[in-house]
Design a protein around this motif. Structure first.
Motif, mmCIF file in Angstrom:
data_model
loop_
_atom_site.group_PDB
_atom_site.id
_atom_site.type_symbol
_atom_site.label_atom_id
_atom_site.label_comp_id
_atom_site.label_asym_id
_atom_site.label_seq_id
_atom_site.Cartn_x
_atom_site.Cartn_y
_atom_site.Cartn_z
ATOM 1 N N TRP A 199 17.930 -39.078 -61.991
ATOM 2 C CA TRP A 199 17.417 -38.698 -60.679
ATOM 3 C C TRP A 199 17.785 -37.248 -60.347
ATOM 4 O O TRP A 199 16.976 -36.503 -59.790
ATOM 5 C CB TRP A 199 17.944 -39.650 -59.617
ATOM 6 C CG TRP A 199 17.622 -39.250 -58.209
ATOM 7 C CD1 TRP A 199 18.498 -38.973 -57.212
ATOM 8 C CD2 TRP A 199 16.317 -39.063 -57.634
ATOM 9 N NE1 TRP A 199 17.844 -38.633 -56.063
ATOM 10 C CE2 TRP A 199 16.498 -38.685 -56.292
ATOM 11 C CE3 TRP A 199 15.020 -39.199 -58.139
ATOM 12 C CZ2 TRP A 199 15.429 -38.425 -55.435
ATOM 13 C CZ3 TRP A 199 13.947 -38.933 -57.275
ATOM 14 C CH2 TRP A 199 14.163 -38.561 -55.951
ATOM 15 N N GLU A 200 18.985 -36.835 -60.729
ATOM 16 C CA GLU A 200 19.387 -35.446 -60.520
ATOM 17 C C GLU A 200 18.469 -34.502 -61.306
ATOM 18 O O GLU A 200 18.104 -33.427 -60.819
ATOM 19 C CB GLU A 200 20.841 -35.235 -60.963
ATOM 20 C CG GLU A 200 21.855 -36.066 -60.202
ATOM 21 C CD GLU A 200 22.143 -35.532 -58.817
ATOM 22 O OE1 GLU A 200 23.181 -34.873 -58.643
ATOM 23 O OE2 GLU A 200 21.324 -35.774 -57.907
ATOM 24 N N GLU A 219 14.280 -30.313 -61.568
ATOM 25 C CA GLU A 219 12.963 -29.867 -62.009
ATOM 26 C C GLU A 219 12.035 -29.620 -60.821
ATOM 27 O O GLU A 219 11.240 -28.663 -60.826
ATOM 28 C CB GLU A 219 12.351 -30.913 -62.947
ATOM 29 C CG GLU A 219 12.984 -30.945 -64.320
ATOM 30 C CD GLU A 219 12.850 -29.612 -65.037
ATOM 31 O OE1 GLU A 219 11.713 -29.128 -65.210
ATOM 32 O OE2 GLU A 219 13.890 -29.040 -65.413
ATOM 33 N N MET A 220 12.131 -30.450 -59.804
ATOM 34 C CA MET A 220 11.308 -30.265 -58.611
ATOM 35 C C MET A 220 11.661 -28.951 -57.913
ATOM 36 O O MET A 220 10.781 -28.160 -57.554
ATOM 37 C CB MET A 220 11.521 -31.433 -57.654
ATOM 38 C CG MET A 220 10.742 -31.334 -56.346
ATOM 39 S SD MET A 220 11.062 -32.753 -55.270
ATOM 40 C CE MET A 220 12.808 -32.460 -54.854
ATOM 41 N N ILE A 280 23.893 -29.523 -57.359
ATOM 42 C CA ILE A 280 23.723 -30.631 -58.297
ATOM 43 C C ILE A 280 24.545 -30.413 -59.558
ATOM 44 O O ILE A 280 25.241 -31.322 -60.028
ATOM 45 C CB ILE A 280 22.235 -30.816 -58.645
ATOM 46 C CG1 ILE A 280 21.493 -31.420 -57.451
ATOM 47 C CG2 ILE A 280 22.059 -31.700 -59.887
ATOM 48 C CD1 ILE A 280 19.987 -31.499 -57.630
ATOM 49 N N ILE A 281 24.505 -29.211 -60.118
ATOM 50 C CA ILE A 281 25.181 -28.978 -61.396
ATOM 51 C C ILE A 281 26.678 -28.764 -61.246
ATOM 52 O O ILE A 281 27.403 -28.798 -62.242
ATOM 53 C CB ILE A 281 24.555 -27.781 -62.148
ATOM 54 C CG1 ILE A 281 24.834 -26.464 -61.412
ATOM 55 C CG2 ILE A 281 23.062 -27.986 -62.368
ATOM 56 C CD1 ILE A 281 24.350 -25.248 -62.173
ATOM 57 N N SER A 282 27.156 -28.564 -60.017
ATOM 58 C CA SER A 282 28.587 -28.298 -59.826
ATOM 59 C C SER A 282 29.329 -29.408 -59.088
ATOM 60 O O SER A 282 30.541 -29.316 -58.892
ATOM 61 C CB SER A 282 28.780 -26.977 -59.062
ATOM 62 O OG SER A 282 28.208 -27.045 -57.766
ATOM 63 N N GLY A 284 20.608 -38.409 -53.885
ATOM 64 C CA GLY A 284 21.629 -38.579 -54.901
ATOM 65 C C GLY A 284 23.005 -38.716 -54.321
ATOM 66 O O GLY A 284 23.401 -39.776 -53.883
ATOM 67 N N SER A 285 23.783 -37.621 -54.275
ATOM 68 C CA SER A 285 25.170 -37.709 -53.830
ATOM 69 C C SER A 285 25.442 -36.834 -52.619
ATOM 70 O O SER A 285 26.588 -36.571 -52.303
ATOM 71 C CB SER A 285 26.102 -37.302 -54.975
ATOM 72 O OG SER A 285 25.861 -35.968 -55.366
ATOM 73 N N ASP A 286 24.403 -36.382 -51.924
ATOM 74 C CA ASP A 286 24.613 -35.506 -50.778
ATOM 75 C C ASP A 286 25.472 -36.169 -49.716
ATOM 76 O O ASP A 286 26.220 -35.512 -49.008
ATOM 77 C CB ASP A 286 23.254 -35.103 -50.148
ATOM 78 C CG ASP A 286 22.585 -33.982 -50.934
ATOM 79 O OD1 ASP A 286 23.155 -33.586 -51.960
ATOM 80 O OD2 ASP A 286 21.509 -33.527 -50.522
ATOM 81 N N GLY A 287 25.371 -37.490 -49.584
ATOM 82 C CA GLY A 287 26.157 -38.179 -48.568
ATOM 83 C C GLY A 287 27.560 -38.501 -49.020
ATOM 84 O O GLY A 287 28.308 -39.142 -48.293
#
Length: 256
Positions: free
Chosen positions: A113-114, A119-120, A163-165, A222-225
């Protein structure tokens, strides 16, 4: 109480607690955050990613000073303890396979999903004349366009960098696999859940949990929360699939 826990589950809990104590000691005594997060897992195309992190991150939890740190590891270990009987039902080899494959499945689905999000965002940047991959490779990339377009590009770049960090830690994915396996093998077993004043069938609880996790994972991106909801779904999916394969042979497990 601790003596009644099956041996593999007991060792997994001990390792989680020892790792938590040691890594937090190193983190706060020596202010060494690099070591702490070197054992967490990252997006597979992140410069911070190392292959061993897929396994070590299953024994890592949010640090004590994070606010949710102690509750994070306590809740995970409490759930693992409550379903430790699955080790006796499945047998040691299958239980370990279930645990670690569920943890790996959690990592794979979460980062799939990340990848979609990266890519989006990258395609949106490309439409604005900015190539994020050239930027990360060191090529000079200037932001172009109106003030609004530049602000949009900065926001997209920030999303990709986040996302990558951002590290992924916790045993939740593996534990969700154990819970899903239980609900698959014993779908009509009734469970009492906090804040629900009546027993709930395991299969209904599993379906509800997966639906909510997918919704939260999508809405939180994803993991924003702070919670990797889709990692839970990945672990549960692996647990469900393994249990479906094993279910018809459940009575023979302890003889192997």
């Amino acid at each position: 109480m601790f003596n009644n826990i099956p041996p593999l589950t007991k060792n997994i809990i001990i390792i989680n607690v020892v790792v938590y104590i040691v890594t937090n000691f190193i983190l706060y005594a020596f202010n060494n955050i690099e070591f702490y997060y070197s054992l967490a897992s990252y997006y597979p195309f992140s410069p911070f990613f190392k292959s061993w992190q897929i396994i070590t991150s299953m024994f890592m939890h949010a640090p004590i000073g994070d606010g949710s740190g102690l509750m994070h590891i306590f809740f995970n270990m409490f759930m693992l303890y409550n379903f430790s009987f699955m080790e006796n039902i499945l047998g040691g080899k299958r239980y370990l396979l279930l645990y670690f494959l569920s943890g790996i499945g959690a990592y794979v689905l979460f980062n799939a999903w990340e990848f979609v999000q990266v890519e989006m965002f990258a395609r949106q940047l490309e439409s604005l004349g900015f190539n994020i991959y050239d930027y990360f490779s060191g090529e000079n990339q200037a932001l172009k366009g109106s003030a609004e377009e530049i602000a949009s590009q900065n926001n997209l770049i920030s999303n990709i960098i986040k996302i990558i960090s951002t590290p992924l830690v916790g045993a939740s994915g593996a534990i969700f696999g154990v819970l899903a396996a239980f609900a698959t093998i014993f779908p009509n077993a009734k469970l009492m859940i906090l804040f629900i004043p009546f027993p709930v069938k395991a299969k209904h609880l599993l379906i509800f949990t997966i639906v909510i996790s997918i919704f939260l994972g999508y809405s939180d991106r994803g993991s924003d929360g702070g919670t990797a909801h889709l990692a839970h779904v990945g672990g549960a999916l692996v647990g469900f699939l393994l249990a479906r394969v094993w279910k018809n042979h459940i009575n023979r497990f302890n003889q192997i």
